[in-house]
Design an enzyme around this catalytic site. Structure first.
Site: not given
Length: 547
Positions: A256, A171, A230-232, A261, A152, A203, A279-281
Site C-alpha cells: 500500500d 519490536d 501498509c506502513a511506510r 509515490e 497498528i 514500523t 496508499h489507502l491504509g
C-alpha cells in the site's frame, strides 16, 4: 476571528466543529498550486493538510501569521517540521484516529494476497472463467511475523489470531510479559524470517528501518513467504523484493506504500504476484472523519485555551521559560539520540536523568520530555513527541528516574542522561556554554569536549602512541574530512575514546577497516537528525570553577 485554510480533501463532517465555531473562518481550497498557496498563506492562522500538500521551508517563509499546521493523519513527512519549529509554528497530528482503518486494510491485503482476489476479479470481469489459475492458501495455522508491535501492529496481531494464526512479534520495546498477555511469541527479526509464512510491516521509516527487508534478509526467509506493507515505503527494498518474487523464493507481496509515490515502477505494477493499492491504509469514511475531528478539536483548544495534546514539535512556552531552556531543548534531544546509539541501538529498560546547578531551580518537565523523546525517537521516529513520550515509556515498560543535584559539576548548568538494558549502560553528560553553545562533556566514564554535529565518529581504543595518526590517515585515504577530534582517557596507557566530527557519513566498509587497526576496539558512527532545529539563543551561562 481565526482563519483556517484546508488545502487537501478533508471530511466536511469531521471539520464541522471548526466550521461552526464563532471564532473561526474555514476556507477550503484543495489541490491549490504551490505558487498560489504561497501568495495567500500569509493571511491564515492555521493550515490543515493531509499528504498531498507539501509544507516546505520556502512556503513557511510566506506564512507570517501561521501558528498551527495540522496533519489530518499520522505521518508528517510532507511537513518541514524543523522549519515550522524555527518559526514557532506548532505542528499537530491525529496519531490514533486511523489505527482501525490501517489495521483492517492490512488484513484485507493479506487475505487478498492469500486468495489472489484482485487477479481473479480482473480475469473474471474480463469475461474469462478461470478456476485453475488462482489456487490460494489458507491463513489457518500459518505463522504471521509482525515487524513493529505498536498500535497498528498489535491490532493486526489480535485479529490475525482469530484466523487461527501463530503470531511472531518483533519490536525493540516488546517485552516477554506484554507478548504473553497478547498471546504471541516475542521473536527476533531472523526468527521471523525463517519461520513466517506471512510477514507484515508496521514500523516507522528511520535510518535503521530503511531497507530493513533487503536481499540479505530475503535470503533468510522461508521459501513461499508473502509480504504485506501498509506502513511506510522504503522499509522494504522494492528492487530486492521483485528479484525474490521473480526467482520464485517469495510467493507474493501486497503493498500500500512505496519508496516513491505515486508509484510508477512497472516491475511493481505489472507483476502478477504483487498487489498494489494507492496508499489507502487510512482511507475509510470513519478514519477520515476521526482525523478531521481530532485536528479540529485540537486547533480550537490551542487558540482558545493554549492547550496542546498532539504536538509533534516543541509546544509553546512562556517567554521567560523559553529564554532559559530553549538551548537545552535541542541539546536534550541530541543527547537522547546519541546515548541510545551508544547502547548499541538497543531499546532501554531503564533511563535516568540528572540535573545539576541552576537547572534544579527550573521547571524541567519539558526538558525531561525532550530527553526522553530523543531516546525513544531512534526506534519510534515521528510517532513519539513531547506530549506522548511519558505514555509511550509506560506502554513499553521502560522505567525512568529524574534526580536534581545541588552540586554544579563544574558548570553553572549540567545534565547527564543514562540508559541501560540489563548489565549494559551508556551515559552522556552535556551543557550549554555562553559564546560556545552546546557541548558534550562526558561519554560513559570519559571526559571530552565535543560540539554536537550531524556526524560523530565514536572510537574506543587503547591509549597507545600513533593511534590518532592512524585514524586520521585512514579517514583521509577514504576522502573523509575531519572537523574536530577529541580524546578522553582515565589513565595513561589504558582504555581511551576518540570522538571526531565529520563532514559526511561513513560507509560500513570504512568502519570495518577502522576496527582492523591494532588496538582499536570499537568504531561507531553516531548520527544526529536535528543539528539545526533551534538557534543557540541568548542564554548567558558562565563556566564556574570545579569543586
Amino acid at each position: 476571528m481565526y482563519k483556517v485554510l484546508v488545502t487537501d480533501g478533508i471530511s466536511s463532517t469531521g471539520l464541522k466543529s471548526l466550521m461552526e465555531h464563532p471564532h473561526f473562518v474555514v476556507e477550503r481550497q484543495p489541490t491549490l498550486p504551490v505558487e498560489e498557496l504561497k501568495k495567500i498563506i500569509g493571511d491564515y492562522d492555521a493550515l490543515i493538510v493531509r499528504s498531498q500538500t507539501k509544507v516546505t521551508a520556502e512556503l513557511l517563509q510566506a506564512a507570517e501569521k501561521l501558528r498551527v499546521i495540522a496533519r489530518a493523519g499520522v505521518g508528517v513527512d510532507n511537513i518541514d517540521v524543523n522549519a515550522a519549529t524555527r518559526k514557532g509554528i506548532i505542528v499537530i497530528n491525529a496519531p490514533g484516529a486511523n489505527t482501525i482503518a490501517a489495521t483492517e486494510h492490512t488484513l484485507a491485503m493479506m487475505l487478498s494476497l492469500a486468495r489472489k482476489i484482485p487477479q481473479a476479479h480482473q480475469k473474471t470481469s474480463a469475461g474469462e472463467w478461470d478456476r485453475n489459475s488462482f489456487k490460494g492458501v489458507e491463513l489457518y495455522k500459518k505463522t504471521l511475523g509482525v515487524i513493529g508491535m505498536g498500535k497498528i501492529g498489535t491490532e493486526v496481531a489480535k485479529r490475525a489470531k482469530s484466523f487461527g494464526m501463530n503470531i511472531l512479534g518483533f519490536d525493540p520495546y516488546l517485552t516477554e510479559d506484554r507478548a504473553k498477555k497478547l498471546g504471541i511469541t516475542k521473536a527476533s527479526l531472523d526468527l521471523i524470517a525463517t519461520e513466517s509464512d506471512f510477514i507484515t510491516i508496521h514500523t516507522p521509516l528511520t535510518n535503521d528501518t530503511r531497507g530493513l527487508v533487503n536481499d540479505d534478509y530475503l535470503r533468510k526467509t522461508k521459501k513461499g513467504v508473502r509480504f504485506v506493507n501498509c506502513a511506510r515505503g522504503g522499509v522494504i527494498d522494492e528492487k530486492a523484493l521483485v528479484r525474490a518474487i521473480q526467482a520464485g523464493h517469495v510467493a507474493g507481496a501486497a503493498l500500500d506504500v512505496f519508496e516513491k509515490e505515486p508509484v510508477s515502477d512497472p516491475d511493481l505494477l505489472q507483476n502478477p504476484n504483487i498487489i498494489v493499492t494507492p496508499h489507502l491504509g487510512a482511507s475509510t469514511v470513519e478514519a477520515q472523519e476521526k482525523v478531521a475531528q481530532e485536528v479540529s478539536a485540537e486547533i480550537i483548544e490551542i487558540f482558545e485555551t493554549q492547550s496542546i495534546q498532539n504536538a509533534v514539535n516543541m509546544p509553546q512556552m512562556s517567554g521567560e521559560t523559553q529564554a532559559k531552556l530553549q538551548p537545552y531543548l535541542l541539546l536534550g534531544d541530541q543527547m537522547g539520540q546519541v546515548v541510545i546509539q551508544l547502547l548499541n541501538k538497543q531499546a532501554p529498560t531503564k533511563i535516568e536523568i540528572n540535573y545539576y546547578g541552576d537547572l534544579i531551580d527550573e521547571d524541567t518537565e519539558l526538558l525531561t520530555r525532550t530527553l526522553l523523546k530523543g531516546v525513544l525517537s531512534y526506534h519510534l521516529s515521528d510517532s513519539v513527541n513531547l506530549i506522548n513520550a511519558l505514555h509511550l515509556l509506560k506502554e513499553q515498560g521502560v522505567s525512568y528516574n529524574v534526580v536534581k543535584n545541588a552540586t554544579n559539576k563544574g558548570f553553572a548548568n549540567y545534565m547527564e542522561l543514562s540508559v541501560s538494558q540489563g548489565s549494559e549502560e551508556a551515559r552522556i553528560g552535556a551543557t550549554v556554554l555562553n559564546g560556545y553553545g552546546a557541548r558534550i562533556l562526558k561519554i560513559n566514564q570519559y571526559r571530552i569536549d565535543v560540539k554536537p554535529e550531524k556526524y560523530l565518529l565514536y572510537i574506543k581504543h587503547r591509549d597507545v602512541p600513533g593511534m590518532i595518526g592512524k585514524v586520521g590517515s585512514l579517514l583521509g585515504d577514504h576522502n573523509i574530512n575531519i572537523g574536530t577530534m577529541q580524546v578522553g582517557r582515565t589513565e595513561v596507557g589504558g582504555e581511551a575514546i576518540m570522538v571526531l566530527t565529520l563532514d559526511k557519513t561513513l560507509s560500513a566498509n570504512v568502519i570495518q577497516v577502522l576496527t582492523g587497526i591494532d588496538g582499536l576496539e570499537e568504531a561507531q558512527l553516531l548520527e544526529l537528525s536535528n543539528v539545526d532545529v533551534f538557534e543557540p539563543g541568548q542564554l548567558e551561562l558562565e563556566k564556574v570553577e570545579s569543586i
